[in-house]
Design an enzyme around this catalytic site. Structure first.
Site, PDB file in Angstrom:
ATOM      1  N   LYS A  31       0.850  -1.198   0.000  1.00  0.00           N
ATOM      2  CA  LYS A  31       0.000   0.000   0.000  1.00  0.00           C
ATOM      3  C   LYS A  31       0.882   1.244   0.000  1.00  0.00           C
ATOM      4  O   LYS A  31       1.749   1.394   0.857  1.00  0.00           O
ATOM      5  CB  LYS A  31      -0.897   0.014   1.235  1.00  0.00           C
ATOM      6  CG  LYS A  31      -1.744   1.287   1.352  1.00  0.00           C
ATOM      7  CD  LYS A  31      -2.788   1.154   2.429  1.00  0.00           C
ATOM      8  CE  LYS A  31      -2.355   1.638   3.776  1.00  0.00           C
ATOM      9  NZ  LYS A  31      -2.191   3.113   3.889  1.00  0.00           N
ATOM     10  N   ASP A  63     -13.826  14.832  -4.119  1.00  0.00           N
ATOM     11  CA  ASP A  63     -13.942  16.126  -4.805  1.00  0.00           C
ATOM     12  C   ASP A  63     -15.204  16.076  -5.667  1.00  0.00           C
ATOM     13  O   ASP A  63     -15.987  15.126  -5.560  1.00  0.00           O
ATOM     14  CB  ASP A  63     -12.670  16.375  -5.655  1.00  0.00           C
ATOM     15  CG  ASP A  63     -12.373  17.865  -5.825  1.00  0.00           C
ATOM     16  OD1 ASP A  63     -13.318  18.645  -6.075  1.00  0.00           O
ATOM     17  OD2 ASP A  63     -11.204  18.254  -5.729  1.00  0.00           O
ATOM     18  N   THR A 118     -11.912   5.695  10.898  1.00  0.00           N
ATOM     19  CA  THR A 118     -11.947   5.140  12.265  1.00  0.00           C
ATOM     20  C   THR A 118     -11.501   6.172  13.295  1.00  0.00           C
ATOM     21  O   THR A 118     -11.723   6.007  14.483  1.00  0.00           O
ATOM     22  CB  THR A 118     -11.063   3.884  12.378  1.00  0.00           C
ATOM     23  OG1 THR A 118      -9.815   4.170  11.764  1.00  0.00           O
ATOM     24  CG2 THR A 118     -11.698   2.701  11.705  1.00  0.00           C
TER      25      THR A 118
HETATM   26  O1  C5P Z   1       1.036   0.461  11.238  1.00  0.00           O
HETATM   27  P1  C5P Z   1      -0.393   0.034  11.094  1.00  0.00           P
HETATM   28  O2  C5P Z   1      -0.568  -1.473  10.955  1.00  0.00           O
HETATM   29  O3  C5P Z   1      -1.290   0.618  12.152  1.00  0.00           O
HETATM   30  O4  C5P Z   1      -0.824   0.653   9.682  1.00  0.00           O
HETATM   31  C1  C5P Z   1      -2.137   0.588   9.212  1.00  0.00           C
HETATM   32  C2  C5P Z   1      -2.254   1.300   7.897  1.00  0.00           C
HETATM   33  O5  C5P Z   1      -3.621   1.347   7.534  1.00  0.00           O
HETATM   34  C3  C5P Z   1      -1.760   2.744   7.907  1.00  0.00           C
HETATM   35  O6  C5P Z   1      -1.237   3.021   6.604  1.00  0.00           O
HETATM   36  C4  C5P Z   1      -3.012   3.537   8.165  1.00  0.00           C
HETATM   37  O7  C5P Z   1      -2.941   4.832   7.634  1.00  0.00           O
HETATM   38  C5  C5P Z   1      -4.058   2.711   7.432  1.00  0.00           C
HETATM   39  N1  C5P Z   1      -5.429   2.871   7.930  1.00  0.00           N
HETATM   40  C6  C5P Z   1      -5.788   2.642   9.250  1.00  0.00           C
HETATM   41  N2  C5P Z   1      -7.082   2.816   9.644  1.00  0.00           N
HETATM   42  C7  C5P Z   1      -8.006   3.221   8.774  1.00  0.00           C
HETATM   43  C8  C5P Z   1      -7.660   3.463   7.441  1.00  0.00           C
HETATM   44  C9  C5P Z   1      -6.350   3.280   7.056  1.00  0.00           C
HETATM   45  O8  C5P Z   1      -4.963   2.246  10.056  1.00  0.00           O
HETATM   46  N3  C5P Z   1      -9.243   3.328   9.164  1.00  0.00           N
END
Ligand code: C5P
Length: 231
Positions: A31, A63, A118
């Protein structure tokens, strides 16, 4: 097809490539988020694609429909495998996005909607956004809108994956961050599940950052994740 997506939350190309160098022979689905994309631009997408990685480009577009349609056309030409937008941009915006994303030969990357972030609490939703309904109801409503607009799925917590599948069907994809090993650090994530639990709850893709990127042995952590999630 279910998979583990590694969140490349790095500041730049060098750090990213150093991290990926450890994965000799393996090509994890990765990602690319705003930080890395804004730092390096489309070149980093092309480079990782050329190295054989599948790419989820996490730019969360929001947008007017025409602008999103044109932007999605550009992302589609980068041959990413998955991209996303905010369902709050309305059904019209999501439909326009799909149109822009679809290539002349009819193929397109998967398109996933963010429902309510979230990080948004019930209180913030009511006070800042003037949305008075329970947050779960809002999330499911946005998921239904995304499905009606023809999107492929939503980003949600693994804890919501079952309900999303009940409401939108089992083929509607759930892409779920908030995954931690049972014996690992939670960091700033609040509601977390293990890869094995995410599998049990029906997640289609888990997005995992720090449990892999900050591990002493990232490749071993990735393999553990894959083993727990895919069985
Ligand atoms: O390090 P970690 O496992 O917490 O990373 C989770 C990834 O998923 C990060 O790139 C974060 O920005 C993304 N993300 C998240 N919660 C969301 C949407 C995206 O943790 N609701």
């Amino acid at each position: 097809m279910k998979d583990v997506i590694v969140a490349l939350d790095f500041a730049g190309r060098e750090e990213t490539l150093r991290f990926l160098e450890g994965f000799t022979g393996k090509k994890p689905f990765v990602k690319i988020g705003m930080e890395l994309f804004y730092a390096e631009g489309p070149a980093i997408v092309r480079e990782l694609k050329a190295r054989g990685h599948k790419i989820f480009l996490d730019l969360k577009l929001h947008d007017i429909p025409n602008t999103v349609k044109k932007a999605m056309k550009v992302l589609s030409s980068l041959s990413v495998d998955m991209c996303n937008l905010h369902a709050g941009g309305t059904k019209a915006m999501m439909e326009a996005a799909l149109e822009g994303l679809t290539r002349e030969d009819g193929t397109r990357p998967l398109l996933i909607a963010v429902t309510q972030l979230t990080s948004t609490s019930q209180e913030a939703m009511e006070k800042d956004l003037l949305i008075g309904k329970p947050i779960d109801e809002v999330v499911m409503h946005y998921a239904r809108n995304a499905k009606a607009a023809g999107l492929d799925g939503v980003v949600c917590s693994p804890l919501e994956a079952g309900k999303v599948h009940d409401v939108c069907g089992k083929n509607f994809l759930t892409v779920t961050p908030g995954v931690r090993f049972a014996d690992g650090e939670k960091g700033d994530q609040v509601r977390v599940t293990t890869p094995a639990k995410a599998r049990e709850l029906g997640s289609d893709y888990i997005v995992v950052g720090r449990p892999i990127t900050a591990a002493a042995d990232p490749v071993a952590a990735y393999e553990r994740c894959v083993k727990e999630f895919l069985g």
